[in-house]
Design a protein around this motif. Structure first.
Motif, short mmCIF file in Angstrom:
data_model
loop_
_atom_site.label_atom_id
_atom_site.label_comp_id
_atom_site.label_asym_id
_atom_site.label_seq_id
_atom_site.Cartn_x
_atom_site.Cartn_y
_atom_site.Cartn_z
N ALA A 31 0.94 -1.05 -0.12
CA ALA A 31 -0.02 0.10 0.11
C ALA A 31 0.86 1.26 -0.03
N GLU A 32 1.89 1.34 0.67
CA GLU A 32 2.74 2.43 0.83
C GLU A 32 3.62 2.42 -0.62
N ASP A 33 3.86 1.41 -1.21
CA ASP A 33 4.47 1.59 -2.34
C ASP A 33 3.56 2.29 -3.59
N GLU A 34 2.27 1.78 -3.38
CA GLU A 34 1.37 2.18 -4.43
C GLU A 34 0.94 3.64 -4.28
N LEU A 35 1.16 4.04 -2.72
CA LEU A 35 0.50 5.51 -2.64
C LEU A 35 1.70 6.14 -2.88
N GLU A 36 3.11 5.88 -2.84
CA GLU A 36 4.19 6.53 -3.23
C GLU A 36 4.03 6.97 -4.83
N THR A 37 4.01 5.70 -5.36
CA THR A 37 3.62 5.71 -6.91
C THR A 37 2.78 6.70 -7.50
N LEU A 38 1.52 6.61 -6.63
CA LEU A 38 0.37 7.60 -6.96
C LEU A 38 0.83 9.06 -6.78
N SER A 39 1.32 9.22 -5.65
CA SER A 39 2.02 10.57 -5.42
C SER A 39 2.97 10.97 -6.40
N ASN A 40 4.00 10.36 -6.88
CA ASN A 40 4.83 10.68 -7.71
C ASN A 40 4.29 10.85 -9.25
N LYS A 41 2.97 10.31 -9.50
CA LYS A 41 2.46 10.50 -10.58
C LYS A 41 1.53 11.78 -10.62
N ALA A 42 0.83 12.06 -9.25
CA ALA A 42 0.04 13.37 -9.04
C ALA A 42 1.23 14.74 -9.16
#
Length: 122
Positions: free
Chosen positions: A88-99
């Motif tokens: 979940a942390e990895d996915e959140l970080e990926t989404l944050s970077n995309k944003a």
């Protein structure tokens, strides 16, 4: 006309009258067994003590196994929660970077548009 609701087998485990009758029958059976036993009282008591000791050991072993299984299950759950949290942390970080990338691109596009508008006005 009188209707009675048929009990399910699991209902008997919580029925006070059934359980008290079962225990009374068990005690009466044991008492009759002791009275008509072919062994002397000393031998019977020794046999009962041995059986109780054996059963106590078996219950303790089963309890220890159950505790070990519970510990293993808890460790397994902790591990799974840790893995899921990491994912979940990895996915959140990926989404944050995309944003952040989208926001930077939007800001650059907006700045470029403003610069074009300024140049067109001058």
């Amino acid at each position: 006309m009188r209707f009675t609701i048929r009990k399910q087998p699991q209902d008997y485990l919580t029925d006070q009258r059934y359980l008290s009758g079962l225990l009374t029958g068990l005690v009466a059976g044991l008492a009759a067994g002791f009275l008509f036993a072919p062994r002397s009282g000393k031998e019977t008591r020794s046999q009962i003590a041995g059986a109780v000791t054996d059963q106590t050991k078996e219950v303790k072993n089963q309890w220890d196994k159950t505790k070990d299984q519970a510990r293993e299950a808890i460790e397994h759950i902790k591990t799974n929660v840790g893995i899921t949290t990491s994912k979940a942390e990895d996915e959140l970080e990926t989404l944050s970077n995309k944003a952040q990338d989208k926001a930077k691109q939007f800001a650059e596009d907006a700045k470029s548009g403003i610069d074009k508008a300024k140049n067109a006005l001058t």
